[in-house]
Design a protein around this motif. Sequence first.
Motif, mmCIF file in Angstrom:
data_model
loop_
_atom_site.group_PDB
_atom_site.id
_atom_site.type_symbol
_atom_site.label_atom_id
_atom_site.label_comp_id
_atom_site.label_asym_id
_atom_site.label_seq_id
_atom_site.Cartn_x
_atom_site.Cartn_y
_atom_site.Cartn_z
ATOM 1 N N ARG A 1 0.828 -1.190 0.000
ATOM 2 C CA ARG A 1 0.000 0.000 0.000
ATOM 3 C C ARG A 1 0.873 1.254 0.000
ATOM 4 O O ARG A 1 2.069 1.193 0.276
ATOM 5 N N ALA A 2 0.221 2.384 -0.305
ATOM 6 C CA ALA A 2 0.923 3.664 -0.298
ATOM 7 C C ALA A 2 0.055 4.716 0.372
ATOM 8 O O ALA A 2 -1.177 4.707 0.217
ATOM 9 N N VAL A 3 0.682 5.599 1.120
ATOM 10 C CA VAL A 3 -0.008 6.767 1.644
ATOM 11 C C VAL A 3 0.245 7.908 0.662
ATOM 12 O O VAL A 3 1.244 7.910 -0.062
ATOM 13 N N ALA A 4 -0.674 8.845 0.609
ATOM 14 C CA ALA A 4 -0.587 9.935 -0.359
ATOM 15 C C ALA A 4 -0.409 11.268 0.349
ATOM 16 O O ALA A 4 -0.985 11.510 1.413
ATOM 17 N N LEU A 5 0.391 12.135 -0.260
ATOM 18 C CA LEU A 5 0.588 13.498 0.219
ATOM 19 C C LEU A 5 0.252 14.474 -0.891
ATOM 20 O O LEU A 5 0.524 14.211 -2.062
ATOM 21 N N TRP A 6 -0.291 15.604 -0.510
ATOM 22 C CA TRP A 6 -0.495 16.707 -1.448
ATOM 23 C C TRP A 6 -0.065 17.999 -0.756
ATOM 24 O O TRP A 6 -0.652 18.403 0.235
ATOM 25 N N ARG A 7 1.023 18.570 -1.254
ATOM 26 C CA ARG A 7 1.583 19.804 -0.691
ATOM 27 C C ARG A 7 1.763 19.702 0.825
ATOM 28 O O ARG A 7 1.453 20.623 1.577
ATOM 29 N N GLY A 8 2.273 18.546 1.238
ATOM 30 C CA GLY A 8 2.566 18.303 2.646
ATOM 31 C C GLY A 8 1.415 17.772 3.469
ATOM 32 O O GLY A 8 1.598 17.412 4.631
ATOM 33 N N LYS A 9 0.225 17.709 2.883
ATOM 34 C CA LYS A 9 -0.946 17.230 3.609
ATOM 35 C C LYS A 9 -1.154 15.738 3.346
ATOM 36 O O LYS A 9 -1.195 15.319 2.187
ATOM 37 N N PRO A 10 -1.325 14.936 4.394
ATOM 38 C CA PRO A 10 -1.595 13.513 4.177
ATOM 39 C C PRO A 10 -3.060 13.270 3.821
ATOM 40 O O PRO A 10 -3.951 14.041 4.203
ATOM 41 N N LEU A 11 -3.294 12.188 3.100
ATOM 42 C CA LEU A 11 -4.645 11.771 2.761
ATOM 43 C C LEU A 11 -5.229 10.971 3.921
ATOM 44 O O LEU A 11 -4.639 9.984 4.365
ATOM 45 N N VAL A 12 -6.386 11.403 4.407
ATOM 46 C CA VAL A 12 -7.022 10.739 5.545
ATOM 47 C C VAL A 12 -8.460 10.377 5.201
ATOM 48 O O VAL A 12 -9.041 10.875 4.232
ATOM 49 N N ALA A 13 -9.036 9.527 6.023
ATOM 50 C CA ALA A 13 -10.418 9.108 5.855
ATOM 51 C C ALA A 13 -11.059 8.989 7.227
ATOM 52 O O ALA A 13 -10.377 8.839 8.244
ATOM 53 N N GLY A 14 -12.383 9.039 7.253
ATOM 54 C CA GLY A 14 -13.103 8.914 8.510
ATOM 55 C C GLY A 14 -13.395 10.266 9.129
ATOM 56 O O GLY A 14 -12.878 11.296 8.705
ATOM 57 N N ASP A 15 -14.218 10.258 10.159
ATOM 58 C CA ASP A 15 -14.594 11.484 10.864
ATOM 59 C C ASP A 15 -14.271 11.356 12.343
ATOM 60 O O ASP A 15 -13.257 11.834 12.803
ATOM 61 N N ALA A 16 -15.136 10.699 13.095
ATOM 62 C CA ALA A 16 -14.875 10.534 14.523
ATOM 63 C C ALA A 16 -13.602 9.727 14.749
ATOM 64 O O ALA A 16 -12.804 10.044 15.629
ATOM 65 N N GLU A 17 -13.409 8.686 13.950
ATOM 66 C CA GLU A 17 -12.193 7.881 14.006
ATOM 67 C C GLU A 17 -11.395 8.142 12.736
ATOM 68 O O GLU A 17 -11.592 7.484 11.717
ATOM 69 N N LEU A 18 -10.503 9.083 12.807
ATOM 70 C CA LEU A 18 -9.713 9.487 11.647
ATOM 71 C C LEU A 18 -8.561 8.519 11.440
ATOM 72 O O LEU A 18 -7.914 8.095 12.400
ATOM 73 N N CYS A 19 -8.280 8.171 10.192
ATOM 74 C CA CYS A 19 -7.164 7.277 9.903
ATOM 75 C C CYS A 19 -6.429 7.738 8.655
ATOM 76 O O CYS A 19 -6.997 8.418 7.796
ATOM 77 N N LEU A 20 -5.159 7.374 8.581
ATOM 78 C CA LEU A 20 -4.347 7.646 7.402
ATOM 79 C C LEU A 20 -4.749 6.669 6.306
ATOM 80 O O LEU A 20 -4.754 5.464 6.519
ATOM 81 N N ALA A 21 -5.100 7.200 5.137
ATOM 82 C CA ALA A 21 -5.543 6.333 4.045
ATOM 83 C C ALA A 21 -4.370 5.587 3.438
ATOM 84 O O ALA A 21 -3.270 6.121 3.314
ATOM 85 N N ARG A 22 -4.599 4.347 3.043
ATOM 86 C CA ARG A 22 -3.613 3.511 2.373
ATOM 87 C C ARG A 22 -4.238 2.991 1.090
ATOM 88 O O ARG A 22 -5.292 2.363 1.130
ATOM 89 N N LEU A 23 -3.574 3.244 -0.028
ATOM 90 C CA LEU A 23 -4.111 2.896 -1.341
ATOM 91 C C LEU A 23 -3.153 1.966 -2.079
ATOM 92 O O LEU A 23 -1.947 1.965 -1.807
#
Length: 322
Positions: free
Chosen positions: A37-59
């Motif tokens: 898997r890979a995590v994604a960054l855009w201009r230093g910002k990580p890609l995340v998912a979820g609301d109450a339980e936030l997690c780093l996205a892996r694609l």
Amino acid sequence: MQKSEDVTFGGSGLDRAGELRGNIPELARAMQAPGTRAVALWRGKPLVAGDAELCLARLPLAHPAFADAARPPILLGREEGNAVFAHDISGWDPDGQDLSKLGAFVDDSEQAHPAMPGGHRFAELRRIMTRLGARDAELAATAKAIHGWHATHGFCAKCGAASEMHQAGWQRICPACGAHHFPRTDPVVIMLVTHGNRALLGRSPGWPEGMYSCLAGFVDSGESIEAAVRRETLEEAGITVGPVRYLASQPWPFPSSLMIGCHAVALDDTIRLDPNELEDALWVTREAVAEAFAGRARHFLPARKGAIAHFLLRNWLADRLD
């Protein structure tokens, strides 16, 4: 300090898979493995998912959004036997989305890539760092720091020629002169300076109104941690420091620091402020810091949650520095 690895961005026990970085055949197999898997960054910002339980996205590495990648994927490590990489897609232009707060002290804007799954968005790491689990926080910090280094160190510091990425992203080599370059980490001392029942706190220009934090500064070449603590405290606030002891460290990828947390005992309490270093400095009692942490202080905000300064102050209040 028994809780030293509880600090944000540290202590997840990530397997960084250092033996894979220079092993081209194994690295190629890892990139083709179905569990990679890979995590994604855009201009230093990580890609995340979820609301109450936030997690780093892996694609998956083959995800179509990675067509905008600025450089090859960088190996971050291994999770449950599967390799994890990081892709930077800063070349993507989020047409019609809010970009007005990029680079601001508080950036609460989020950007959604059209090719990403629903609910996935890019968010400023400083704003969300305390909502991520230890592993996700460490991966996000590592990805941000290493991609930030590549973005600003594309040319050889020895001869000026364009350098090339090697070792799965953990080295750059100059094809012109052969010089090897490695990711930069800047050591910074951050000190909880106390005098009896009070702690010395300061604020820099541009911080949110009322925010104060522990004093900090970069370690000079040829300087020990203890000497840096004494020099920075004297330079910024005019306070002479005696005993200094190490407490905890924190990777701080804004952009590439290692915060070295220390406790220092002041030998005097007369503040002689250097306005070129700080906007203000003051002594704050334990009781006042406790009130601020409880949200009951009217004119004083403590360091943001997730920063090592907040961690040090909380442990000081709880008498857990030993």
